[in-house]
Design a protein around this motif. Structure first.
Motif, PDB file in Angstrom:
ATOM      1  N   ALA A  40       0.843  -1.201   0.000  1.00  0.00           N
ATOM      2  CA  ALA A  40       0.000   0.000   0.000  1.00  0.00           C
ATOM      3  C   ALA A  40       0.871   1.241   0.000  1.00  0.00           C
ATOM      4  CB  ALA A  40      -0.902  -0.015   1.243  1.00  0.00           C
ATOM      5  N   ASP A  41       0.200   2.342  -0.039  1.00  0.00           N
ATOM      6  CA  ASP A  41       0.913   3.605   0.010  1.00  0.00           C
ATOM      7  C   ASP A  41       1.683   3.702   1.317  1.00  0.00           C
ATOM      8  OD1 ASP A  41       1.767   6.135  -0.146  1.00  0.00           O
ATOM      9  OD2 ASP A  41      -0.212   7.090  -0.206  1.00  0.00           O
ATOM     10  N   ALA A  42       2.922   4.120   1.247  1.00  0.00           N
ATOM     11  CA  ALA A  42       3.770   4.158   2.436  1.00  0.00           C
ATOM     12  C   ALA A  42       3.486   5.365   3.314  1.00  0.00           C
ATOM     13  CB  ALA A  42       5.240   4.154   2.019  1.00  0.00           C
ATOM     14  N   GLY A  43       2.440   6.143   3.042  1.00  0.00           N
ATOM     15  CA  GLY A  43       2.074   7.254   3.900  1.00  0.00           C
ATOM     16  C   GLY A  43       2.357   8.598   3.245  1.00  0.00           C
ATOM     17  N   LYS A  44       2.507   9.627   4.074  1.00  0.00           N
ATOM     18  CA  LYS A  44       2.691  10.987   3.585  1.00  0.00           C
ATOM     19  C   LYS A  44       4.042  11.145   2.887  1.00  0.00           C
ATOM     20  CE  LYS A  44       0.044  12.710   7.533  1.00  0.00           C
ATOM     21  NZ  LYS A  44       0.155  13.440   8.809  1.00  0.00           N
ATOM     22  N   ASP A  45       4.048  11.963   1.848  1.00  0.00           N
ATOM     23  CA  ASP A  45       5.289  12.291   1.147  1.00  0.00           C
ATOM     24  C   ASP A  45       5.853  13.565   1.773  1.00  0.00           C
ATOM     25  OD1 ASP A  45       7.319  13.049  -0.567  1.00  0.00           O
ATOM     26  OD2 ASP A  45       6.247  12.425  -2.375  1.00  0.00           O
ATOM     27  N   TYR A  46       6.773  13.393   2.720  1.00  0.00           N
ATOM     28  CA  TYR A  46       7.312  14.539   3.448  1.00  0.00           C
ATOM     29  C   TYR A  46       8.060  15.505   2.526  1.00  0.00           C
ATOM     30  CZ  TYR A  46       6.180  12.267   7.897  1.00  0.00           C
ATOM     31  OH  TYR A  46       5.533  11.701   8.973  1.00  0.00           O
ATOM     32  N   TYR A  47       8.726  14.977   1.506  1.00  0.00           N
ATOM     33  CA  TYR A  47       9.442  15.853   0.579  1.00  0.00           C
ATOM     34  C   TYR A  47       8.462  16.741  -0.184  1.00  0.00           C
ATOM     35  CZ  TYR A  47      13.545  12.925   1.435  1.00  0.00           C
ATOM     36  OH  TYR A  47      14.589  12.277   2.031  1.00  0.00           O
ATOM     37  N   LYS A  48       7.338  16.163  -0.609  1.00  0.00           N
ATOM     38  CA  LYS A  48       6.331  16.929  -1.334  1.00  0.00           C
ATOM     39  C   LYS A  48       5.690  17.969  -0.429  1.00  0.00           C
ATOM     40  CE  LYS A  48       2.251  16.290  -4.284  1.00  0.00           C
ATOM     41  NZ  LYS A  48       1.317  15.294  -4.857  1.00  0.00           N
ATOM     42  N   ILE A  49       5.460  17.604   0.840  1.00  0.00           N
ATOM     43  CA  ILE A  49       4.850  18.537   1.797  1.00  0.00           C
ATOM     44  C   ILE A  49       5.717  19.784   1.954  1.00  0.00           C
ATOM     45  CG2 ILE A  49       4.316  18.861   4.250  1.00  0.00           C
ATOM     46  CD1 ILE A  49       3.425  15.894   4.263  1.00  0.00           C
ATOM     47  N   ALA A  94       6.929  16.803   9.010  1.00  0.00           N
ATOM     48  CA  ALA A  94       7.812  16.483   7.886  1.00  0.00           C
ATOM     49  C   ALA A  94       9.224  16.995   8.142  1.00  0.00           C
ATOM     50  CB  ALA A  94       7.253  17.091   6.592  1.00  0.00           C
ATOM     51  N   TYR A  95       9.323  18.240   8.631  1.00  0.00           N
ATOM     52  CA  TYR A  95      10.654  18.806   8.888  1.00  0.00           C
ATOM     53  C   TYR A  95      11.345  18.090  10.041  1.00  0.00           C
ATOM     54  CZ  TYR A  95      14.349  22.095  10.013  1.00  0.00           C
ATOM     55  OH  TYR A  95      15.579  22.650  10.287  1.00  0.00           O
ATOM     56  N   GLU A  96      10.587  17.774  11.082  1.00  0.00           N
ATOM     57  CA  GLU A  96      11.174  17.084  12.243  1.00  0.00           C
ATOM     58  C   GLU A  96      11.763  15.744  11.830  1.00  0.00           C
ATOM     59  OE1 GLU A  96      11.396  14.394  15.626  1.00  0.00           O
ATOM     60  OE2 GLU A  96       9.845  14.270  14.096  1.00  0.00           O
ATOM     61  N   THR A  97      11.133  15.068  10.875  1.00  0.00           N
ATOM     62  CA  THR A  97      11.632  13.771  10.403  1.00  0.00           C
ATOM     63  C   THR A  97      12.831  13.928   9.484  1.00  0.00           C
ATOM     64  OG1 THR A  97       9.428  12.764  10.571  1.00  0.00           O
ATOM     65  CG2 THR A  97      11.018  11.680   9.121  1.00  0.00           C
ATOM     66  N   LEU A  98      12.722  14.798   8.486  1.00  0.00           N
ATOM     67  CA  LEU A  98      13.771  14.910   7.475  1.00  0.00           C
ATOM     68  C   LEU A  98      15.006  15.642   7.985  1.00  0.00           C
ATOM     69  CD1 LEU A  98      11.657  15.719   4.280  1.00  0.00           C
ATOM     70  CD2 LEU A  98      12.476  13.504   5.093  1.00  0.00           C
ATOM     71  N   SER A  99      14.879  16.447   9.037  1.00  0.00           N
ATOM     72  CA  SER A  99      16.041  17.157   9.579  1.00  0.00           C
ATOM     73  C   SER A  99      16.862  16.277  10.516  1.00  0.00           C
ATOM     74  CB  SER A  99      15.592  18.428  10.317  1.00  0.00           C
ATOM     75  OG  SER A  99      14.743  18.096  11.412  1.00  0.00           O
ATOM     76  N   ASP A 100      16.320  15.136  10.888  1.00  0.00           N
ATOM     77  CA  ASP A 100      17.039  14.176  11.732  1.00  0.00           C
ATOM     78  C   ASP A 100      17.654  13.110  10.815  1.00  0.00           C
ATOM     79  OD1 ASP A 100      17.543  11.725  13.242  1.00  0.00           O
ATOM     80  OD2 ASP A 100      16.556  12.725  14.914  1.00  0.00           O
ATOM     81  N   PRO A 101      18.987  13.020  10.725  1.00  0.00           N
ATOM     82  CA  PRO A 101      19.626  12.082   9.778  1.00  0.00           C
ATOM     83  C   PRO A 101      19.164  10.644   9.918  1.00  0.00           C
ATOM     84  CG  PRO A 101      21.256  13.584  10.712  1.00  0.00           C
ATOM     85  CD  PRO A 101      19.988  13.798  11.474  1.00  0.00           C
TER      86      PRO A 101
END
Length: 471
Positions: A40-49, A94-101
């Protein structure tokens, strides 16, 4: 999982469900289970957000987050605040996830579900060419199996825990003839120790959340720590930890409800005001479980937190004073003094100055304005601007050039100057610009400063004389 031995067109369900009869209602349930095993869809696209590519570096991420957060801040969408709040929280998440390596690596591999629902200790059993992987996890009631699948080069589908179906299956087939069917290690008619303890845990229920349809942001209990961290990315945040009934907080949590709503109405423009209904001892709820209702101020970024009130229903006025005191103390808004002036008379060191000109007595309203200025200073970190407040009555020679430049001499004799006025000043260019909004609304102050600094045109008004300050 088991194998279906029927040969009449049912080979597609092999390894998908237990032995069934063709006329049994279990057939429908079988296909439902198989449908859920499809990737299924893996959820929200944080990059697109955030509006960036998957190769964006930290600098681009921060810039994109700041842009989106400004665009969707709830204070800018009063007519559709609930939708804006949801979008704003999604952007922060989205930022909290992508800013954490580390979190970003996990997200790139498995999407939103992988970040939010990382499974506990597991052992890999097998993986074939199809990409299907089997995992076993030991827990109450025996060993439970999880299945993921996805072709080579594809992102794996969601993990399916058969225990999710257990209760629904039991209800659907209650009263049916006994058989050998099993699901997740639980036999029909034989409740396990795990299921009985679960029944005991769910028997003690709380009431509903206390802050729906208000200025207070009601956070989800299950991921409240992640949501608090997301709020802290934007600025200081105040969170109330409470229980709605039960032995943990029978009365005080309900008494503080109205006072906390009043606090949110007066301070939501300066700091995020949120609440968590703690349903179990988990995360921050476990930390403050013995002190409900607990009001805690979380500073922007970092890990510092200050308890404003605990084990009592504090008044909104008391909480407001404590918040103003802490915010003003922690952040970088200073009183402009003569010793800030260098030899060339520039207290801003070649940069911009965001000034709060105060007139009249120093009272509680002044403290609130200074707290808003301090919160704005925190959000303007990294911008070429220094932030000060100035007592205009005390340093009239400094304040007068701004007053005479902004109005004609004739009108100045009739016009009554406001008790507080925010000005963006550029000494090097001998220009300034007056903020026309509410000086206690942090988001508007930040927007005003950022837009004026980055728009590429001079500040709107020119100084007629140079502001000076002497001891």
């Amino acid at each position: 999982m088991c194998t279906v031995n029927h040969r009449s067109g049912l080979s597609a369900v092999r390894s998908g469900c237990w032995p069934i009869r063709l006329w049994s209602p279990q057939l429908l349930l079988c296909f439902l289970a198989l449908a859920l095993l499809v990737p299924a869809d893996a959820g929200k696209d944080y990059y697109k957000i955030l509006g960036v590519s998957s190769k964006a570096d930290d600098k681009l991420l921060k810039r994109a987050y700041k842009k989106q957060a400004m665009k969707w801040h709830p204070d800018k969408h009063q007519k559709n605040k609930d939708a804006a709040t949801a979008k704003f929280q999604e952007i922060a998440e989205a930022y909290e996830t992508l800013s954490d390596p580390e979190k970003r690596k996990i997200y790139d591999l498995g999407g939103e579900e992988a970040v939010k629902g990382q499974p506990g200790p597991q052992q890999q059993d097998a993986s074939g060419p199809s990409g299907r992987t089997h995992f076993a996890e030991n827990g109450p009631g025996g060993t439970h199996w999880f299945y993921t699948q996805g072709g080579p080069g594809e992102r794996a589908g969601p993990e399916i825990d058969p225990r999710l179906f257990q209760e629904a299956f039991a209800k659907m087939f209650a009263g049916a003839d006994s058989g050998s069917s099993q699901w997740g290690g639980t036999h029909r008619g034989k409740p396990t120790a795990g299921s009985s303890s679960q029944a005991k845990r769910t028997s003690a229920k709380q009431g509903g959340p206390l802050f729906t349809s208000s200025h207070v942001q009601e956070l989800s209990f299950e991921d409240h720590e992640a949501q608090i961290q997301a709020l802290r990315q934007h600025g200081p945040s105040v969170v109330l930890f409470y229980a709605s009934g039960g032995k943990s907080c029978p009365e005080a949590c309900h008494r503080i409800q109205s006072e906390y709503k009043k606090l949110a109405e007066s301070k939501a423009a300066q700091v995020a005001i949120a609440a968590v209904q703690c349903k179990r001892r988990k995360g921050k709820c476990a930390e403050y479980a013995d002190r409900f209702p607990a009001v805690v101020l979380f500073e922007k970024g970092g890990h510092r937190e200050t308890v404003m009130s605990a084990s009592s229903s504090a008044s909104s006025s008391l909480l407001k004073k404590k918040i103003d005191k802490v915010v003003a103390k922690k952040h970088h808004a200073q009183e402009l003094q003569p010793d800030h002036f260098t030899v060339d008379g520039d207290p801003c060191d070649g940069q911009f100055c965001l000034l709060l000109l105060e007139r009249g007595p120093v009272d509680s309203a002044v403290a609130s304005r200074r707290a808003a200025l301090a919160a704005a200073a925190e959000q303007l970190r990294g911008e070429p601007v220094k932030v000060f407040y100035v007592q205009a009555d005390k340093y009239a020679d400094f304040a007068r050039p701004f007053e005479t430049a902004s109005t004609s001499a004739f009108m100045g004799s009739f016009r009554r100057l406001p008790a507080a006025q925010v000005i963006l000043y550029r000494p090097k260019r001998k220009r300034f610009e007056i903020f026309e909004g509410n000086v206690e609304t942090v988001r508007d102050l930040v927007d005003f400063a950022e837009k004026a600094i980055h728009r590429g045109t001079p500040l709107s008004q020119k100084m007629k004389s140079e502001p000076r300050m002497t001891a």
